[in-house]
Enzyme design. Structure first.
Site, PDB file in Angstrom:
ATOM      1  N   CYS A 251       0.894  -1.180   0.000  1.00 18.12           N
ATOM      2  CA  CYS A 251       0.000   0.000   0.000  1.00 18.12           C
ATOM      3  C   CYS A 251       0.919   1.214   0.000  1.00 18.12           C
ATOM      4  O   CYS A 251       1.093   1.875   1.019  1.00 18.12           O
ATOM      5  CB  CYS A 251      -0.899  -0.011   1.231  1.00 18.12           C
ATOM      6  SG  CYS A 251      -2.064  -1.382   1.269  1.00 18.12           S
ATOM      7  N   ALA A 252       1.509   1.514  -1.140  1.00 24.37           N
ATOM      8  CA  ALA A 252       2.705   2.373  -1.160  1.00 24.37           C
ATOM      9  C   ALA A 252       2.424   3.862  -1.291  1.00 24.37           C
ATOM     10  O   ALA A 252       3.276   4.676  -0.925  1.00 24.37           O
ATOM     11  CB  ALA A 252       3.617   1.938  -2.301  1.00 24.37           C
TER      12      ALA A 252
ATOM     13  N   PRO B 269       1.325   7.719  -0.867  1.00 28.67           N
ATOM     14  CA  PRO B 269       2.039   8.467  -1.912  1.00 28.67           C
ATOM     15  C   PRO B 269       3.552   8.207  -1.974  1.00 28.67           C
ATOM     16  O   PRO B 269       4.243   8.888  -2.721  1.00 28.67           O
ATOM     17  CB  PRO B 269       1.758   9.919  -1.519  1.00 28.67           C
ATOM     18  CG  PRO B 269       1.635   9.874  -0.036  1.00 28.67           C
ATOM     19  CD  PRO B 269       0.997   8.550   0.297  1.00 28.67           C
ATOM     20  N   GLY B 270       4.071   7.265  -1.215  1.00 27.78           N
ATOM     21  CA  GLY B 270       5.446   6.843  -1.471  1.00 27.78           C
ATOM     22  C   GLY B 270       6.471   7.241  -0.429  1.00 27.78           C
ATOM     23  O   GLY B 270       7.669   6.998  -0.620  1.00 27.78           O
ATOM     24  N   GLY B 271       6.026   7.833   0.679  1.00 28.24           N
ATOM     25  CA  GLY B 271       6.990   8.257   1.701  1.00 28.24           C
ATOM     26  C   GLY B 271       7.862   7.104   2.167  1.00 28.24           C
ATOM     27  O   GLY B 271       9.095   7.207   2.197  1.00 28.24           O
ATOM     28  N   LYS B 272       7.225   6.000   2.531  1.00 23.96           N
ATOM     29  CA  LYS B 272       8.000   4.879   3.083  1.00 23.96           C
ATOM     30  C   LYS B 272       8.708   4.104   1.975  1.00 23.96           C
ATOM     31  O   LYS B 272       9.851   3.670   2.153  1.00 23.96           O
ATOM     32  CB  LYS B 272       7.088   3.964   3.910  1.00 23.96           C
ATOM     33  CG  LYS B 272       6.485   4.687   5.103  1.00 23.96           C
ATOM     34  CD  LYS B 272       5.618   3.803   5.937  1.00 23.96           C
ATOM     35  CE  LYS B 272       4.846   4.624   6.969  1.00 23.96           C
ATOM     36  NZ  LYS B 272       3.792   5.490   6.380  1.00 23.96           N
TER      37      LYS B 272
ATOM     38  N   ASP C 289      -4.825  -4.694  -6.173  1.00 21.25           N
ATOM     39  CA  ASP C 289      -5.593  -4.775  -4.930  1.00 21.25           C
ATOM     40  C   ASP C 289      -4.919  -5.820  -4.050  1.00 21.25           C
ATOM     41  O   ASP C 289      -4.865  -6.998  -4.401  1.00 21.25           O
ATOM     42  CB  ASP C 289      -7.039  -5.178  -5.250  1.00 21.25           C
ATOM     43  CG  ASP C 289      -7.895  -5.256  -3.988  1.00 21.25           C
ATOM     44  OD1 ASP C 289      -7.332  -5.430  -2.881  1.00 21.25           O
ATOM     45  OD2 ASP C 289      -9.121  -5.143  -4.106  1.00 21.25           O
TER      46      ASP C 289
ATOM     47  N   ASP D 111       1.647  -1.008   4.957  1.00 19.03           N
ATOM     48  CA  ASP D 111       1.298   0.241   5.650  1.00 19.03           C
ATOM     49  C   ASP D 111      -0.176   0.473   5.327  1.00 19.03           C
ATOM     50  O   ASP D 111      -0.519   1.148   4.367  1.00 19.03           O
ATOM     51  CB  ASP D 111       2.194   1.371   5.128  1.00 19.03           C
ATOM     52  CG  ASP D 111       1.976   2.676   5.880  1.00 19.03           C
ATOM     53  OD1 ASP D 111       1.764   2.632   7.102  1.00 19.03           O
ATOM     54  OD2 ASP D 111       2.014   3.740   5.228  1.00 19.03           O
TER      55      ASP D 111
ATOM     56  N   CYS E 250      -1.219   4.333  10.869  1.00 18.27           N
ATOM     57  CA  CYS E 250      -1.048   5.613  11.572  1.00 18.27           C
ATOM     58  C   CYS E 250      -2.262   5.842  12.477  1.00 18.27           C
ATOM     59  O   CYS E 250      -2.982   6.824  12.343  1.00 18.27           O
ATOM     60  CB  CYS E 250      -0.827   6.761  10.597  1.00 18.27           C
ATOM     61  SG  CYS E 250      -2.122   6.958   9.374  1.00 18.27           S
TER      62      CYS E 250
END
Ligand SMILES: C[S@@+](CC[C@H](N)C(=O)[O-])C[C@H]1O[C@@H](n2cnc3c(N)ncnc32)[C@H](O)[C@@H]1O
Length: 452
Positions: free
Chosen positions: A263-264, A266-269, A310, A327, A380
């Protein structure tokens, strides 16, 4: 509940900007932080009025339940019957009267000025009457008992269900945890080259301090997020709690290992784990949001393969990755400092539905982990259902996985009673992020009877 010291002098224009921010959140479903940035970018307010407008918008959104409760005592018809635009303005006026430091007369007249300029003369008499009435009756409001759930909800600024969820997770520490979610979040930057980013930001007059939980974290004050990115293009605005997850995911697999971020967006991790030397594949259900991962990864000069998928219908070959980071989508109660509106947008049924989705995603993610590999789960939020209950249920049905102790320095938790770690604003000054690292046994043969 701090207000800028000089709030008394803020102009009516600042209140109009605050009202537009609240409208953007309610009418357009905007997130508070970006709505503030957008509203201030196009405004002619000076620095003091900008701070006042931003604070007023955050406070009106945060304290919405308490403000509506107070307004309900002085508006003769049901508050829901008041048109949305006017109701939002009344909330802005009510916050100033209940919590602000300005004289009542100034708060009422400046708010009524916004009614006149933004909503038309027909609203002036009503707004004036309601706010003057509230100023008069404010000290005689019959608050529920301070130790009742209703009383605590009004006094901490959360809906009842969040207070009950905090009780279930934090026990006697619940009110402290809730209060910390009402404090402003600091601006934190993930710096590829911390020395260079610090120098670039300091040259612009920003105050920069080294973070406490991750080596590439910098705490930045005195500069807007957009200006940070202009000055330091390889910096990423990211809360330290997310950096802790990135480190945990990278540390759980050897350098060069293949890691799926399921579940990437917007890509922070994903970009962080890639920067730490792992071969990341970024997947997400949303192609549009996956575009954000691509943009970020390219800006940082480290593009990653992207897959629209998915996660509950995992297209991955069993055991294809040395590590999988999940995430997961969640209630977001750990980020209410920056998204105060979230507490009013969600309810208990959402948490139940999200926990079911998280369990499905985790089971699918597990299949993609190679023997000996790691499954890292993060959300989070802090609700019991979405954190320790998800991991507990997973471990009870997957005897080929074990919960791994966290490396020192990765948050703090009662690991003797809970798997994983819970970071919180109250204890760590970062987002309320939960994470757990699960290791797939090398010799463990998955028992099909245990799979759902
Ligand atoms: C908490 S966000 C991920 C944040 C991201 N890891 C980061 O650090 O920037 C959750 C993401 O899950 C995605 N998502 C929701 N349901 C999904 C599913 N069934 N399969 C894959 N992705 C999903 C959403 O589109 C959203 O981008």
């Amino acid at each position: 509940m701090s207000t800028p010291r000089d709030a008394e002098a803020a102009t009516g224009d600042a209140r109009a900007v605050a009202w537009r921010i609240v409208r953007a959140v309610h009418r357009d479903g905007a997130w508070t932080g970006p709505a503030v940035d957008r509203a201030l970018r196009g405004s002619t307010l000076d620095a003091r009025d900008r701070a006042f407008a931003s604070n007023l918008a955050f406070q009106a959104l945060r304290w919405e339940g308490t403000l509506d409760w107070a307004l309900g005592h002085v508006v003769r018809r049901p508050l829901d019957d008041v048109e949305d635009e006017l109701r939002d303005l009344l909330r802005i006026g009510a916050w100033q009267l209940l919590y602000g430091r300005m004289p009542d007369r100034a708060a009422v007249s400046a708010t009524v000025d916004v009614a006149r300029s933004e909503l038309g003369a027909r609203t002036v008499g009503f707004a004036n009457g309601v706010l003057r009435n509230l100023a008069r009756r404010r000290d005689a409001l019959s608050w529920p008992a301070a130790d009742s759930v209703d009383g605590r909800a009004l006094r901490t600024g959360y809906p009842r269900w969040v207070v009950e969820a905090a009780d279930a997770r934090f026990g006697t520490d619940a009110d402290r945890q809730l209060a910390a979610g009402n404090e402003p979040a600091r601006l934190t930057v993930r710096a590829g080259d911390a020395v260079a980013v610090r120098a670039a930001l300091t040259a612009l007059g920003a105050q920069v301090r080294t973070g406490a939980l991750a080596p590439e974290a910098l705490y930045v004050e005195g500069i807007a997020p957009a200006a940070v990115l202009d000055a330091a293009p390889d910096a990423v605005i990211q809360d330290e709690a997310s950096m802790v997850v990135g480190h945990a995911a990278a540390a759980a697999v050897p350098a060069g290992a293949r890691v799926l971020d399921m579940c990437a967006a917007p890509g922070g991790k994903a970009t962080h784990v890639a920067a730490l030397g792992r071969k990341v594949t970024a997947a997400d259900r949303s192609a549009t949001r996956l575009g954000l991962v691509d943009d970020l990864a390219r800006r940082l000069g480290q593009p990653v393969p992207l897959v629209v998928a998915d996660g509950t219908r995992s297209p991955w070959r069993p055991g294809a990755f040395g590590g999988v980071l999940l995430d997961a989508p969640c209630s977001g109660l750990g980020v209410v400092r920056r998204r105060p509106e979230l507490r009013w947008r969600r309810d208990v049924a959402d948490v139940t539905a999200l926990a079911a989705l998280q369990r499905d995603l985790l089971a699918a993610a597990a299949d993609a982990v190679a023997p000996g590999g790691a499954l890292v789960y993060s959300v989070c939020t802090w609700t019991r259902q979405e954190t320790v209950d998800v991991i507990g249920a997973f471990l009870s049905t997957h005897d080929d996985f074990v919960a791994e102790p966290m490396a020192d320095g990765v948050g703090r938790a009662a690991e003797d009673v809970e798997p994983g770690r819970q970071l919180t604003p109250a204890e760590h000054g970062c987002d309320g992020m939960y994470l757990a690292v699960l290791r797939r046994r090398v010799d463990g043969v998955p028992d099909p009877a245990h799979r759902r």
